[in-house]
Design a protein around this motif. Structure first.
Motif, mmCIF file in Angstrom:
data_model
loop_
_atom_site.group_PDB
_atom_site.id
_atom_site.type_symbol
_atom_site.label_atom_id
_atom_site.label_comp_id
_atom_site.label_asym_id
_atom_site.label_seq_id
_atom_site.Cartn_x
_atom_site.Cartn_y
_atom_site.Cartn_z
ATOM 1 N N ASP A 86 5.546 15.067 -6.852
ATOM 2 C CA ASP A 86 6.027 16.289 -7.470
ATOM 3 C C ASP A 86 4.865 17.242 -7.729
ATOM 4 O OD1 ASP A 86 8.005 17.875 -8.541
ATOM 5 O OD2 ASP A 86 7.838 16.987 -10.536
ATOM 6 N N ARG A 87 5.009 18.484 -7.291
ATOM 7 C CA ARG A 87 3.995 19.517 -7.516
ATOM 8 C C ARG A 87 4.645 20.732 -8.153
ATOM 9 N NH1 ARG A 87 0.059 16.394 -7.377
ATOM 10 N NH2 ARG A 87 -0.706 15.699 -5.394
ATOM 11 N N PRO A 88 3.976 21.350 -9.113
ATOM 12 C CA PRO A 88 4.559 22.561 -9.701
ATOM 13 C C PRO A 88 4.547 23.692 -8.674
ATOM 14 C CG PRO A 88 2.328 22.231 -10.502
ATOM 15 C CD PRO A 88 2.675 21.027 -9.667
ATOM 16 N N PRO A 93 12.333 27.581 -7.464
ATOM 17 C CA PRO A 93 12.956 27.181 -8.730
ATOM 18 C C PRO A 93 13.106 25.671 -8.880
ATOM 19 C CG PRO A 93 14.569 28.174 -7.273
ATOM 20 C CD PRO A 93 13.225 28.357 -6.630
ATOM 21 N N GLN A 94 13.194 24.932 -7.801
ATOM 22 C CA GLN A 94 13.338 23.487 -7.882
ATOM 23 C C GLN A 94 11.999 22.765 -7.782
ATOM 24 O OE1 GLN A 94 16.113 21.762 -8.632
ATOM 25 N NE2 GLN A 94 16.996 23.773 -8.938
ATOM 26 N N GLY A 95 10.908 23.501 -7.821
ATOM 27 C CA GLY A 95 9.604 22.873 -7.695
ATOM 28 C C GLY A 95 9.349 22.493 -6.244
ATOM 29 N N LEU A 96 8.292 21.769 -6.029
ATOM 30 C CA LEU A 96 7.912 21.382 -4.677
ATOM 31 C C LEU A 96 7.571 19.904 -4.688
ATOM 32 C CD1 LEU A 96 7.169 22.393 -1.810
ATOM 33 C CD2 LEU A 96 4.848 22.710 -2.659
ATOM 34 N N ARG A 97 8.133 19.168 -3.762
ATOM 35 C CA ARG A 97 7.848 17.746 -3.627
ATOM 36 C C ARG A 97 7.175 17.563 -2.280
ATOM 37 N NH1 ARG A 97 8.750 12.954 -6.035
ATOM 38 N NH2 ARG A 97 9.706 13.966 -7.780
ATOM 39 N N VAL A 98 5.920 17.110 -2.305
ATOM 40 C CA VAL A 98 5.152 16.895 -1.085
ATOM 41 C C VAL A 98 5.383 15.462 -0.633
ATOM 42 C CG1 VAL A 98 2.849 16.904 -0.073
ATOM 43 C CG2 VAL A 98 3.443 18.585 -1.839
ATOM 44 N N VAL A 99 5.966 15.308 0.551
ATOM 45 C CA VAL A 99 6.311 13.986 1.072
ATOM 46 C C VAL A 99 5.372 13.652 2.225
ATOM 47 C CG1 VAL A 99 8.121 12.591 2.147
ATOM 48 C CG2 VAL A 99 8.717 14.290 0.426
ATOM 49 N N THR A 100 4.725 12.495 2.111
ATOM 50 C CA THR A 100 3.857 12.005 3.181
ATOM 51 C C THR A 100 4.232 10.560 3.475
ATOM 52 O OG1 THR A 100 2.145 11.106 1.729
ATOM 53 C CG2 THR A 100 1.956 13.448 2.333
ATOM 54 N N ASP A 101 3.638 10.024 4.533
ATOM 55 C CA ASP A 101 3.978 8.645 4.901
ATOM 56 C C ASP A 101 3.455 7.600 3.919
ATOM 57 O OD1 ASP A 101 1.345 8.998 5.589
ATOM 58 O OD2 ASP A 101 1.514 8.078 7.556
ATOM 59 N N ILE A 102 2.629 7.996 2.983
ATOM 60 C CA ILE A 102 2.143 7.026 1.992
ATOM 61 C C ILE A 102 2.866 7.159 0.651
ATOM 62 C CG2 ILE A 102 -0.129 6.800 3.040
ATOM 63 C CD1 ILE A 102 -1.183 8.617 0.762
ATOM 64 N N THR A 103 3.936 7.974 0.621
ATOM 65 C CA THR A 103 4.685 8.150 -0.618
ATOM 66 C C THR A 103 6.182 7.862 -0.397
ATOM 67 O OG1 THR A 103 4.932 10.509 -0.171
ATOM 68 C CG2 THR A 103 3.068 9.835 -1.567
#
Length: 168
Positions: A86-88, A93-103
């Motif tokens: 989760d990143r601000p 409005p829903q924020g930003l979720r950075v998805v990578t192969d290690i998460t």
């Protein structure tokens, strides 16, 4: 005229008496305030309440489609770690979720599948898939919790429908 109505009522009563109980899924969230990552820490994304409601709907819909009449599934959700980090974000409005192969998404569950009171399967396990991003043939279509849905759908098929026991 009265005899046919009585016959119809008797037939309905008999069908209700012999019809098997419907399948049901009961979901409980154990100490959700301590989950690894189910609440948006920056206040710009979905609330913990919204995440839990969506997870409940997901488990219930999987059960409705797969459980036989008379079966019940009790699921205690012990931890949730959503896919990504989760990143601000001030622009979304829903924020930003950075998805990578290690998460990958990860859930810790305790569950019991029962049929008419008899336990068919019970376990506690961590559900995750490190290869969750390799599902290139399944596009997200922009729905929330896409990766979580896919991982839980696969787990449900393997454990509950096909009754494959958890690995070692």
């Amino acid at each position: 005229m009265r005899a046919p109505a009585l016959a119809l009522l008797a037939a309905l009563a008999a069908s209700v008496a012999v019809s098997p109980a419907t399948a049901q899924v009961r979901v409980t969230f154990v100490a959700p305030e301590r989950y690894t990552d189910a609440d948006n820490r920056f206040g710009s994304g979905l609330s913990l309440r919204a995440v839990l409601a969506e997870m409940r709907r997901l488990f219930e819909s999987l059960g409705e489609r797969a459980l036989a009449p008379g079966q019940s599934l009790d699921i205690a959700v012990l931890d949730i770690d959503l896919a990504g980090i989760d990143r601000p974000s001030f622009s979304m409005p829903q924020g930003l979720r950075v998805v990578t192969d290690i998460t990958p998404p990860r859930f810790r569950l305790r569950y019991a599948l029962k049929q008419r009171g008899r336990t068919l399967l019970a376990a506690e396990e961590t559900v995750s898939d490190i290869n969750f991003l390799l599902r290139s043939n399944r596009l997200s279509s922009g729905q929330p919790f896409f990766y979580e849905r896919e991982v839980l759908r696969d787990w449900f098929r393997d454990r509950i429908v096909e009754r494959r026991p958890p690995r070692g």
